[in-house]
Design an enzyme around this catalytic site. Structure first.
Site, mmCIF file in Angstrom:
data_model
loop_
_atom_site.group_PDB
_atom_site.id
_atom_site.type_symbol
_atom_site.label_atom_id
_atom_site.label_comp_id
_atom_site.label_asym_id
_atom_site.label_seq_id
_atom_site.Cartn_x
_atom_site.Cartn_y
_atom_site.Cartn_z
ATOM 1 N N HIS A 86 0.828 -1.204 0.000
ATOM 2 C CA HIS A 86 0.000 0.000 0.000
ATOM 3 C C HIS A 86 0.865 1.257 0.000
ATOM 4 C CE1 HIS A 86 -3.240 2.563 2.161
ATOM 5 N NE2 HIS A 86 -3.547 2.471 0.885
ATOM 6 N N HIS A 130 -1.042 10.829 -2.267
ATOM 7 C CA HIS A 130 -2.347 10.357 -1.796
ATOM 8 C C HIS A 130 -3.297 11.492 -1.451
ATOM 9 C CE1 HIS A 130 -5.218 9.183 1.388
ATOM 10 N NE2 HIS A 130 -5.349 8.087 0.660
#
Length: 296
Positions: free
Chosen positions: A58, A100
């Site tokens: 991730h 992100h």
């Protein structure tokens, strides 16, 4: 790009995950230890499962290096993780960068470098301005000087490391046309050849329309919908998505079975890759629900 027939999951959190999977597997009749559930290996042809869950790093190896940086990619590679996940957004001048958050302050020194430009939205800065930011010091001194990578540089590093990519188009509603631009960069970087498309690339998003658009632009590219669509929606999603990637919270064996009962646009069974998990939770989810992979 040459890919190994099997890539080892032997170190770091992959080793931890394998150990957790193997531990507590139970015993068979007569007190004989039952074999542990296998940890998935990866096919050279299609990156498909061979008996256990795929581990996808991730935002790169984000527990060990600053998320979404080239250092995180390299750390995942050092730990023998083939698949990495990232997040792609667009700058004010139309460049694709890997980050992100919708804003820059959490993972860069934007507040210090540009103190008068609150709230430091990614889309309010040019690529050149973002390139000046330190995206590593917040995580640790040894990562000082890490930058927010462009998608182009990120793809190049993955190729250098012989890694595969789960690419998330982040906040597509903020960046009209980003799907076409992502496809264009993948093409320019050589990522739309048969090897990458079959073995090393999935494009995902929470934006269902964005996933549908990617499939329309490049039907050969595998895609994934993030979230937990209703069971009534799943047959429609199977027309343009290969994976359904829900959070662990609320996941059930019956939901996974509903996804697995459908076949996607590439004549393969839909897969389920869950996120928001620890290694121990991933092990339990694999055993209880039969998921195909974890974004860990």
């Amino acid at each position: 790009m040459l890919r190994s027939a099997v890539r080892s999951a032997a170190a770091g959190f992959v080793l931890l995950f394998a150990a957790v999977l193997a531990a507590d597997a139970g015993t068979g009749s007569g007190g004989v230890d039952a074999p542990p559930p296998p940890v998935r290996l990866v096919s050279a042809q299609k990156g498909l499962p061979l008996g256990g869950p795929t581990v996808i790093a991730h935002r790169g190896a984000a527990e060990y290096a600053p998320e979404n940086t080239l250092a995180a990619v390299d750390e995942a590679d050092r730990r023998d993780v083939e698949w990495v996940e990232n997040d792609v957004q667009r700058t004010k001048d139309g460049k694709l960068v890997v980050i992100h958050d919708a804003t820059l302050e959490r993972t860069t020194d934007a507040e210090k470098v540009y103190p008068k430009r609150s709230p430091w939205r990614v889309g309010d800065f040019t690529a050149a301005e973002i390139a000046k930011l330190d995206a590593g010091s917040w995580f640790g001194k040894k990562f000082a000087g890490q930058r927010v990578p462009t998608l182009a540089s990120y793809l190049d590093r993955l190729d250098d490391n012989d890694q595969s990519l789960l690419l998330e188009i982040k906040n597509p509603e903020k960046y009209p046309g980003i799907e076409k631009q992502v496809i264009g960069q993948l093409r320019a970087s050589g990522w739309l050849d048969a090897t990458h498309v079959m073995d090393g690339l999935v494009v995902q998003s929470f934006g269902v329309d964005a996933v549908r658009e990617v499939h329309k632009l490049r039907p050969d590219v595998r895609t994934a919908v993030l979230g937990t669509p209703s069971r009534a929606e799943l047959p429609e999603y199977a027309r343009f998505a290969d994976w359904i990637n829900p959070p662990l919270k609320g996941l059930s064996s019956s939901y996974v079975s509903a996804v697995h009962s459908l076949w996607g646009p590439h004549a393969e069974r839909l897969e389920v890759h869950t996120w928001g998990v620890s290694a121990g939770q991933a092990k339990r989810a694999f055993i209880a629900y039969g998921i195909d992979g974890v974004i860990l």
